[in-house]
Design an enzyme around this catalytic site. Structure first.
Site, PDB file in Angstrom:
ATOM      1  N   TYR A  78       0.829  -1.210   0.000  1.00 28.05           N
ATOM      2  CA  TYR A  78       0.000   0.000   0.000  1.00 28.05           C
ATOM      3  C   TYR A  78       0.867   1.265   0.000  1.00 28.05           C
ATOM      4  CZ  TYR A  78      -3.313   3.500   1.629  1.00 28.05           C
ATOM      5  OH  TYR A  78      -4.065   4.632   1.758  1.00 28.05           O
ATOM      6  N   ASP A 103       0.524   6.758  10.391  1.00 25.82           N
ATOM      7  CA  ASP A 103       1.519   5.731  10.718  1.00 25.82           C
ATOM      8  C   ASP A 103       2.920   6.106  10.249  1.00 25.82           C
ATOM      9  OD1 ASP A 103       1.637   4.616   7.841  1.00 25.82           O
ATOM     10  OD2 ASP A 103      -0.483   4.462   8.335  1.00 25.82           O
ATOM     11  N   GLU A 123      -2.325  15.107   9.759  1.00 22.55           N
ATOM     12  CA  GLU A 123      -3.018  13.921  10.295  1.00 22.55           C
ATOM     13  C   GLU A 123      -3.931  14.402  11.423  1.00 22.55           C
ATOM     14  OE1 GLU A 123      -3.313  10.314  10.212  1.00 22.55           O
ATOM     15  OE2 GLU A 123      -4.568  10.773  11.949  1.00 22.55           O
ATOM     16  N   GLY A 155      -7.467  17.436   7.718  1.00 22.20           N
ATOM     17  CA  GLY A 155      -6.928  17.642   6.376  1.00 22.20           C
ATOM     18  C   GLY A 155      -7.806  18.541   5.521  1.00 22.20           C
ATOM     19  N   ASP A 173      -3.778   9.664   2.164  1.00 19.49           N
ATOM     20  CA  ASP A 173      -3.728   8.316   2.739  1.00 19.49           C
ATOM     21  C   ASP A 173      -4.763   8.263   3.851  1.00 19.49           C
ATOM     22  OD1 ASP A 173      -3.105   5.882   3.797  1.00 19.49           O
ATOM     23  OD2 ASP A 173      -1.265   6.551   4.762  1.00 19.49           O
ATOM     24  N   SER A 174      -6.010   8.061   3.454  1.00 19.06           N
ATOM     25  CA  SER A 174      -7.092   8.195   4.433  1.00 19.06           C
ATOM     26  C   SER A 174      -7.660   6.847   4.816  1.00 19.06           C
ATOM     27  CB  SER A 174      -8.211   9.046   3.832  1.00 19.06           C
ATOM     28  OG  SER A 174      -8.889   8.302   2.850  1.00 19.06           O
ATOM     29  N   ASP A 176     -11.447   4.814   5.699  1.00 20.08           N
ATOM     30  CA  ASP A 176     -12.668   4.729   4.888  1.00 20.08           C
ATOM     31  C   ASP A 176     -13.610   5.904   5.153  1.00 20.08           C
ATOM     32  OD1 ASP A 176     -11.962   2.290   3.691  1.00 20.08           O
ATOM     33  OD2 ASP A 176     -12.537   1.210   5.504  1.00 20.08           O
TER      34      ASP A 176
HETATM   35  N1  SAM Z   1      -1.165   4.094   5.796  1.00 24.20           N
HETATM   36  C1  SAM Z   1      -2.088   3.098   6.112  1.00 24.20           C
HETATM   37  C2  SAM Z   1      -1.748   1.778   5.445  1.00 24.20           C
HETATM   38  O1  SAM Z   1      -0.622   1.390   5.412  1.00 24.20           O
HETATM   39  O2  SAM Z   1      -2.622   1.094   4.992  1.00 24.20           O
HETATM   40  C3  SAM Z   1      -3.535   3.333   6.125  1.00 24.20           C
HETATM   41  C4  SAM Z   1      -4.355   4.402   6.535  1.00 24.20           C
HETATM   42  S1  SAM Z   1      -3.890   5.710   7.602  1.00 24.20           S
HETATM   43  C5  SAM Z   1      -3.515   5.051   9.147  1.00 24.20           C
HETATM   44  C6  SAM Z   1      -5.354   6.659   7.650  1.00 24.20           C
HETATM   45  C7  SAM Z   1      -5.238   7.896   8.529  1.00 24.20           C
HETATM   46  O3  SAM Z   1      -6.103   8.936   8.077  1.00 24.20           O
HETATM   47  C8  SAM Z   1      -5.580   7.645   9.985  1.00 24.20           C
HETATM   48  O4  SAM Z   1      -4.441   7.807  10.765  1.00 24.20           O
HETATM   49  C9  SAM Z   1      -6.664   8.685  10.292  1.00 24.20           C
HETATM   50  O5  SAM Z   1      -6.565   9.220  11.588  1.00 24.20           O
HETATM   51  C10 SAM Z   1      -6.390   9.730   9.215  1.00 24.20           C
HETATM   52  N2  SAM Z   1      -7.514  10.626   8.931  1.00 24.20           N
HETATM   53  C11 SAM Z   1      -8.830  10.303   8.859  1.00 24.20           C
HETATM   54  N3  SAM Z   1      -9.563  11.404   8.601  1.00 24.20           N
HETATM   55  C12 SAM Z   1      -8.701  12.456   8.503  1.00 24.20           C
HETATM   56  C13 SAM Z   1      -8.872  13.854   8.248  1.00 24.20           C
HETATM   57  N4  SAM Z   1     -10.088  14.394   8.043  1.00 24.20           N
HETATM   58  N5  SAM Z   1      -7.756  14.631   8.209  1.00 24.20           N
HETATM   59  C14 SAM Z   1      -6.525  14.094   8.406  1.00 24.20           C
HETATM   60  N6  SAM Z   1      -6.320  12.774   8.668  1.00 24.20           N
HETATM   61  C15 SAM Z   1      -7.384  11.966   8.709  1.00 24.20           C
END
Ligand code: SAM
EC number: 2.5.1.16
Length: 304
Positions: A78, A103, A123, A155, A173-174, A176
């Site tokens: 990914y 992450d 983030e 974001g 990288d969000s 769902d």
């Molecule tokens: N990088 C990952 C992988 O290896 O599959 C997957 C997803 S990553 C952890 C998704 C991130 O988006 C989460 O940490 C979540 O907190 C963040 N997120 C969700 N909504 C957001 C927003 N409105 N603004 C900024 N970050 C957001």
């Protein structure tokens, strides 16, 4: 401090005892399961439930609101694809924005590009950043790059305030579109992304599964065709621990110098392997192949 580890979350016992089962209204009637060796962290942030567990076969696993975000074994597929599909498609990217991605894995991958001078990241959830630094050091290594400028915030708001035409690339990288990431899939967000990109700049967003979410993908594609006047493409890759085992990406460019996403022009400097480890998944062939779509999806996506 670790969260309350005494109560077992419902998703650990509801299908097979001692296994984590990933259930969501976004994929009704199915639940991928992983055998749990040990729960390492359970907490609740202002935005979501956060769990880390040691699995029997995929290493450590990060779960947000009951949905797997990454596993140590397959995160490379990914992170490398969502980053290098856009960055290898333009010459000399200098200023990159990452939305989400707490992450740190996308940062690790952006850092492989020597031309990049500034990496902004927004983030929403500090707990994801902290937990990743504690439990996923090979992913969170991305934070160690001196070009990274981390902002904890939404974001959507960040992009509204970003200077016009300021980024070469934006990577979204969000999680769902249920919970804090909902707006990251909506039209006004894509409009702010387009505004923040320079002419011929590129965006790559997480765009769900061809097998499960054609309705969401159709909406994203038609919004993007209205907003991005350069090219608009869907690509996909295999990630075994994501629902249905695949994940897609929407890749678009703004009006300006042509971007041909299917033919990468900016190879990754091999010396990046010294600090960030070798690439495990991405190569130029898989880059081009990612844009080949199964017939059922091609028909829908091309008709939008
Ligand atoms: N990088 C990952 C992988 O290896 O599959 C997957 C997803 S990553 C952890 C998704 C991130 O988006 C989460 O940490 C979540 O907190 C963040 N997120 C969700 N909504 C957001 C927003 N409105 N603004 C900024 N970050 C957001």
């Amino acid at each position: 401090a670790n969260g309350d580890q005494t109560k077992e979350p419902a998703c650990f016992s509801s299908v097979i005892p001692g296994w984590f089962s990933e259930m969501s209204p976004m994929w009704p009637g199915e639940a991928h399961s992983l055998k749990v060796e040990k729960v390492l962290f359970q907490g609740k942030s202002d935005y979501q439930d956060v769990i880390v567990f040691q699995s029997a076969t995929y290493g450590k696993v990060l779960v947000l609101d009951g949905v797997i975000q990454l596993t140590e074994r397959d995160e490379c597929a990914y992170q490398e694809m969502i980053t290098h599909l856009p960055l290898c498609s333009i010459p000399n990217p200098k200023k990159v924005l990452v939305i989400g991605g707490g992450d740190g894995g996308v940062l690790r991958e952006v850092a492989r590009h020597a031309s990049v001078e500034q990496i902004d990241m927004c983030e929403i959830d500090k707990m994801v950043v902290d937990v990743s630094k504690q439990f996923f050091p090979n992913v969170a290594i991305g934070y160690e790059d001196p070009r990274v400028n981390l902002v904890i915030g939404d974001g959507v708001a960040f992009l509204k305030n970003a200077a016009e035409g300021s980024y070469d690339a934006v990577i979204v990288d969000s999680s769902d579109p249920i919970g804090p990431a909902k707006e990251l899939f909506e039209k006004p967000f894509f409009q702010s992304v387009a505004r923040a990109l320079r002419p011929g700049g590129v965006v790559c967003t997480q765009a769900e599964s061809l097998w499960l979410h054609m309705d969401i993908i159709e909406d994203i594609v038609s919004n993007c065709r209205e907003i991005f006047k350069g090219s608009v493409n869907y690509a996909w890759t295999s990630v075994p621990t994501y629902p249905s085992g695949v994940i897609g990406f929407m890749l678009c460019s703004t009006e300006g110098p042509d971007v041909d996403f299917k033919h990468p022009v900016n190879p990754i400097d091999e010396s990046s392997s010294k600090s960030n480890g070798p690439l495990k998944f991405y190569n130029a062939e898989i880059h081009s192949a990612a844009f080949c779509l199964p017939s059922f999806a091609k028909k829908v996506i091309e008709s939008k």
